[in-house]
Design an enzyme around this catalytic site. Structure first.
Site, PDB file in Angstrom:
ATOM      1  N   ARG A   1       0.850  -1.192   0.000  1.00 37.78           N
ATOM      2  CA  ARG A   1       0.000   0.000   0.000  1.00 37.78           C
ATOM      3  C   ARG A   1       0.885   1.241   0.000  1.00 37.78           C
ATOM      4  O   ARG A   1       1.956   1.264   0.603  1.00 37.78           O
ATOM      5  CB  ARG A   1      -0.908   0.028   1.230  1.00 37.78           C
ATOM      6  CG  ARG A   1      -2.048  -0.956   1.174  1.00 37.78           C
ATOM      7  CD  ARG A   1      -2.962  -0.842   2.381  1.00 37.78           C
ATOM      8  NE  ARG A   1      -2.321  -1.313   3.587  1.00 37.78           N
ATOM      9  CZ  ARG A   1      -1.729  -0.554   4.488  1.00 37.78           C
ATOM     10  NH1 ARG A   1      -1.712   0.777   4.343  1.00 37.78           N
ATOM     11  NH2 ARG A   1      -1.156  -1.054   5.553  1.00 37.78           N
TER      12      ARG A   1
ATOM     13  N   TYR B   1      -1.238  -3.645  -7.010  1.00 38.72           N
ATOM     14  CA  TYR B   1      -1.082  -4.333  -5.720  1.00 38.72           C
ATOM     15  C   TYR B   1      -2.414  -4.363  -4.959  1.00 38.72           C
ATOM     16  O   TYR B   1      -3.088  -3.327  -4.830  1.00 38.72           O
ATOM     17  CB  TYR B   1       0.012  -3.669  -4.852  1.00 38.72           C
ATOM     18  CG  TYR B   1      -0.041  -4.195  -3.441  1.00 38.72           C
ATOM     19  CD1 TYR B   1       0.389  -5.491  -3.165  1.00 38.72           C
ATOM     20  CD2 TYR B   1      -0.639  -3.470  -2.410  1.00 38.72           C
ATOM     21  CE1 TYR B   1       0.254  -6.031  -1.896  1.00 38.72           C
ATOM     22  CE2 TYR B   1      -0.771  -3.994  -1.130  1.00 38.72           C
ATOM     23  CZ  TYR B   1      -0.321  -5.283  -0.878  1.00 38.72           C
ATOM     24  OH  TYR B   1      -0.474  -5.823   0.364  1.00 38.72           O
TER      25      TYR B   1
ATOM     26  N   LYS C   1      -9.553  -2.144   1.805  1.00 37.23           N
ATOM     27  CA  LYS C   1      -9.181  -0.979   2.614  1.00 37.23           C
ATOM     28  C   LYS C   1      -9.958   0.278   2.192  1.00 37.23           C
ATOM     29  O   LYS C   1     -10.374   1.077   3.023  1.00 37.23           O
ATOM     30  CB  LYS C   1      -7.683  -0.707   2.492  1.00 37.23           C
ATOM     31  CG  LYS C   1      -6.820  -1.881   2.880  1.00 37.23           C
ATOM     32  CD  LYS C   1      -7.058  -2.295   4.303  1.00 37.23           C
ATOM     33  CE  LYS C   1      -6.081  -3.367   4.736  1.00 37.23           C
ATOM     34  NZ  LYS C   1      -6.327  -3.815   6.099  1.00 37.23           N
TER      35      LYS C   1
ATOM     36  N   HIS D   1     -10.440  -1.848  11.769  1.00 40.85           N
ATOM     37  CA  HIS D   1      -9.368  -2.728  11.276  1.00 40.85           C
ATOM     38  C   HIS D   1      -9.168  -3.846  12.308  1.00 40.85           C
ATOM     39  O   HIS D   1      -8.179  -3.851  13.038  1.00 40.85           O
ATOM     40  CB  HIS D   1      -8.101  -1.875  11.108  1.00 40.85           C
ATOM     41  CG  HIS D   1      -7.009  -2.534  10.338  1.00 40.85           C
ATOM     42  ND1 HIS D   1      -5.696  -2.115  10.413  1.00 40.85           N
ATOM     43  CD2 HIS D   1      -7.010  -3.566   9.451  1.00 40.85           C
ATOM     44  CE1 HIS D   1      -4.951  -2.862   9.625  1.00 40.85           C
ATOM     45  NE2 HIS D   1      -5.715  -3.741   9.031  1.00 40.85           N
TER      46      HIS D   1
ATOM     47  N   SER E   1      -1.144  -3.493  10.474  1.00 46.35           N
ATOM     48  CA  SER E   1      -0.924  -4.452   9.391  1.00 46.35           C
ATOM     49  C   SER E   1       0.286  -5.331   9.667  1.00 46.35           C
ATOM     50  O   SER E   1       1.322  -4.839  10.124  1.00 46.35           O
ATOM     51  CB  SER E   1      -0.678  -3.693   8.090  1.00 46.35           C
ATOM     52  OG  SER E   1      -1.723  -2.790   7.884  1.00 46.35           O
TER      53      SER E   1
ATOM     54  N   CYS F   1       0.843  -7.634  11.866  1.00 45.01           N
ATOM     55  CA  CYS F   1       1.213  -7.868  13.278  1.00 45.01           C
ATOM     56  C   CYS F   1       0.530  -9.110  13.829  1.00 45.01           C
ATOM     57  O   CYS F   1       0.397  -9.266  15.039  1.00 45.01           O
ATOM     58  CB  CYS F   1       0.860  -6.663  14.138  1.00 45.01           C
ATOM     59  SG  CYS F   1       2.003  -5.298  13.935  1.00 45.01           S
TER      60      CYS F   1
ATOM     61  N   ASP G   1      -9.447  -9.330   9.351  1.00 41.95           N
ATOM     62  CA  ASP G   1      -8.894  -8.002   9.036  1.00 41.95           C
ATOM     63  C   ASP G   1      -9.852  -6.836   9.284  1.00 41.95           C
ATOM     64  O   ASP G   1      -9.408  -5.777   9.684  1.00 41.95           O
ATOM     65  CB  ASP G   1      -8.462  -7.982   7.561  1.00 41.95           C
ATOM     66  CG  ASP G   1      -7.568  -6.794   7.221  1.00 41.95           C
ATOM     67  OD1 ASP G   1      -6.675  -6.467   8.035  1.00 41.95           O
ATOM     68  OD2 ASP G   1      -7.761  -6.177   6.156  1.00 41.95           O
TER      69      ASP G   1
ATOM     70  N   ARG H   1       1.635 -12.338  -0.580  1.00 44.21           N
ATOM     71  CA  ARG H   1       0.291 -12.635  -0.055  1.00 44.21           C
ATOM     72  C   ARG H   1      -0.314 -13.911  -0.620  1.00 44.21           C
ATOM     73  O   ARG H   1       0.076 -14.376  -1.697  1.00 44.21           O
ATOM     74  CB  ARG H   1      -0.658 -11.468  -0.425  1.00 44.21           C
ATOM     75  CG  ARG H   1      -0.217 -10.114   0.103  1.00 44.21           C
ATOM     76  CD  ARG H   1      -0.626  -9.947   1.532  1.00 44.21           C
ATOM     77  NE  ARG H   1      -0.194  -8.681   2.103  1.00 44.21           N
ATOM     78  CZ  ARG H   1      -0.851  -8.058   3.078  1.00 44.21           C
ATOM     79  NH1 ARG H   1      -1.972  -8.553   3.545  1.00 44.21           N
ATOM     80  NH2 ARG H   1      -0.376  -6.939   3.597  1.00 44.21           N
TER      81      ARG H   1
HETATM   82  C1  OXD Z   1      -3.073  -4.477   5.465  1.00 44.23           C
HETATM   83  C2  OXD Z   1      -3.763  -5.655   4.919  1.00 44.23           C
HETATM   84  O1  OXD Z   1      -2.158  -3.955   4.788  1.00 44.23           O
HETATM   85  O2  OXD Z   1      -4.634  -6.185   5.610  1.00 44.23           O
HETATM   86  O3  OXD Z   1      -3.422  -4.042   6.571  1.00 44.23           O
HETATM   87  O4  OXD Z   1      -3.490  -6.068   3.766  1.00 44.23           O
HETATM   88 MN    MN Z   2      -5.128  -5.048   7.399  1.00 42.81          MN
END
Ligand code: OXD
Ligand code: MN
Length: 586
Positions: free
Chosen positions: A69, A197, A206, A226, A248, A250, A277, A371
């Site tokens: 991102r 991406y 998002k 989130h 993100s 974590c 998420d 991913r």
């Molecule tokens: C992020 C995702 O970047 O969930 O938070 O992809």
């Molecule tokens: Mn996320």
């Protein structure tokens, strides 16, 4: 596919702008998706993987300049700068549209224009919302078909309505200098150009489910967060649901799908995943807070995912999955990433598309933000409530970050407003999910800094208001930190499945079944109340994990004070009061 005039008007306008060869409506049928997979493979955008070992799985590589991102190129385009707030990049809508339309103009020439009707949340649920994304990328179509509910059923559910989010994505030349991810919350519109991406182009995720939805939530008295959602089933068979917000990369996906430690499994504990998420939350008819996961799949970080850290995620990715920027193992046409196992392939292609020998290479084979996009239904521990249009009732909210020091393993807020304060002071070391330096400490209130579609001070006010609505039925709020390190820099807490021990304490607190120690930062567990049965952790380590160092917290409080200054004009007085109390008691 529809005679909805608002939809047809938008499509005609965009068609005139991007000038495609022809238009393709995504109807959601397997035959159409399969034809698109074939076409994408022919064009070299997707690679079909070993269908015996990985049925329905494909690999995609993004351009090397387009792997995460881009927060510095993400804009909130509201009439005034104040509405977007200090933590967002702002762009005046008229100027933004002008620039974006000039970039998008004729960018589909010679290509099809795909129209994806999608629903965030189960189709037809009163919690759900509809979007239409126009794109020139088959990769986007196929990912959206995993991450959201797409097709004819969605258009039928929309009927003649005008309450839907307009989305335009144009690959253009993947030029990073001309890359913009723009949100127009007042027009229900998202435009994304020059990226391929996921986080920048799967507009349901998002862009809609957090940035636009947080704005709508503020207007309509609900919350877009989130957060993962999970259910903990006790040996009695009772299931309690928890939401948790971490920045993100974590470990939200790992926590959402955790497998209880053996001693817990033997007793009959189970964990069910509702989402990993995003959570949309609102007050239910019973006065409690209820949550749905608006997504239909997982866009998980591959590196570090393995049969120990997250066997459920690995199981998800064994079929019907699109991998992005991982290693292709040429031996058997499967995939590999750092942390999958200790056996990297020697005959392989790395995420950049170069020959790579994992046995000798010094550089990483998979991008750190590579991913897997997998359907939620693949998850062995998917909750039976996943499709429930009402969602699930939430007992506890957990905040957390990646902190080597200062923040203890777990603490509970004194009450809702103090819990909002605890969320607002979240900070974490940055990860590879966004471009920029990794490992730098940044404030990330509620893990929403990159995702809140309006002024963050107003966002805190919204949390306070929701607390008033919920009153005594509000969930308890906790903070956790799995990442505290010892003097040699090693993590003290084992994490992963063992995190259930901490969730158990939190749920006991919700039921008034555990005592706690009142400290200036909140209620802490007595070490006897964190169950260490079957875990090789010295009691002194647990003491260290639960230690609150007042000097470090004084420094932290000063930091928070200067962070709060940013929001001076809009921050709720409830939060400045909490900060004063913290400073006073330290
Ligand atoms: C992020 C995702 O970047 O969930 O938070 O992809
Ligand atoms: Mn996320």
């Amino acid at each position: 596919m529809t005679d909805n005039t608002s939809v047809l008007e938008f499509i005609n306008k965009i068609k005139g702008l991007v000038n495609p060869n022809h238009v393709v409506w995504i109807d959601g049928s397997e035959s159409q998706l399969e034809a698109l997979r074939k076409e994408s493979c022919q064009k070299g955008e997707l690679i079909k993987l070993n269908q015996e070992k990985l049925p329905g799985c494909y690999l995609h590589r993004t351009k090397v300049n387009d792997v995460a991102r881009v927060e510095d190129r993400t804009f909130i385009c509201t009439e005034t700068k104040d509405e977007a707030g200090i933590t967002n990049n702002w762009w005046a809508p008229q100027a933004a549209y002008k620039k974006l339309f000039s970039i998008a103009k004729n960018s589909y020439v010679g290509k099809p224009m795909y129209i994806i009707p999608y629903s965030m949340g189960p189709i037809g649920s009163e919690f759900s919302k509809i979007g239409i994304e126009i794109t020139d990328s088959i990769y986007v179509v196929l990912n959206m078909a995993i991450m959201t509910r797409v097709g004819k059923k969605v258009i039928e559910a929309l009927g003649n309505g005008n309450d839907w989010v307009r989305g335009l994505h144009c690959l253009c030349g993947i030029d990073e200098e001309q890359r913009y991810i723009c949100h127009f919350p007042q027009d229900n519109t998202i435009i994304s150009v020059n990226s391929g991406y996921g986080g920048n182009v799967l507009l349901g995720k998002k862009c809609f489910a957090l940035r636009i939805a947080s704005y709508l939530g503020k207007k309509e008295k609900w919350m877009a967060e989130h957060m993962l959602i999970l259910g903990v089933q006790s040996p009695k068979g009772e299931i309690k649901y928890i939401c948790a917000a971490f920045p993100s990369s974590c470990g939200k996906t790992n926590l959402a799908m955790l497998i209880p430690p053996e001693v817990y499994r033997e007793k009959g504990y189970k964990v069910w995943c509702v989402g990993d998420d995003i959570a949309w939350l609102r007050k239910g008819k019973d006065g409690r807070l209820w949550a749905i996961n608006p997504e239909n799949g997982f866009f998980g970080v591959a590196p570090g995912t393995n049969s120990k850290s997250n066997p459920n995620a690995l199981a998800c990715a064994m079929s019907d999955t699109i991998f992005t920027n991982v290693v292709q193992n040429l031996d058997d046409n499967t995939v590999w990433w750092e942390g999958l196992d200790k056996n990297p392939p020697s005959d392989a292609i790395n995420w950049k598309g170069e020959k790579w020998n994992g046995k000798t290479a010094k550089d990483k084979g998979a991008h750190p933000n590579s991913r897997f996009t997998s359907p939620a239904k693949n998850c062995p521990c998917i909750s039976s409530e996943f499709e429930n249009p009402q969602g699930v009732p939430i007992s506890a909210i957990i905040f957390g970050g990646r902190r080597a020091q200062t923040t203890p393993l777990v603490y509970e807020s004194f009450d809702w407003n103090h819990g909002v304060f605890v969320g607002s002071i979240m900070s974490s070391e940055t990860t590879a999910a966004a471009s920029g330096e990794v490992g730098v400490l940044r404030h990330d209130p509620m893990a929403m800094i990159p995702f809140c579609g309006y002024d963050m001070g107003e966002y805190f006010n919204h949390w306070i208001e929701i607390g008033k609505e919920l009153g005594s039925k509000a969930p308890k709020i906790f903070n956790v930190n799995w990442f505290r390190t010892d003097k040699s820099g090693n993590f003290i807490w084992p994490g992963f499945g063992e995190n259930l021990r901490v969730l158990e304490w939190a749920l006991k607190r919700c039921e008034n079944q555990a005592e706690a120690l009142k400290t200036p930062i909140g209620y802490l567990p007595f070490s006897k109340d964190i169950n260490l049965e079957g875990l090789n952790l010295a009691p002194s380590d647990l003491e260290d994990l639960l230690n609150v160092d007042n000097d470090l917290w004084k420094k932290e409080a000063e930091e928070i004070k200067s962070f709060y200054k940013k929001f001076e004009s809009t921050i709720p007085m409830e939060l400045t009061k909490e900060l004063k109390k913290l400073l006073f008691f330290l």
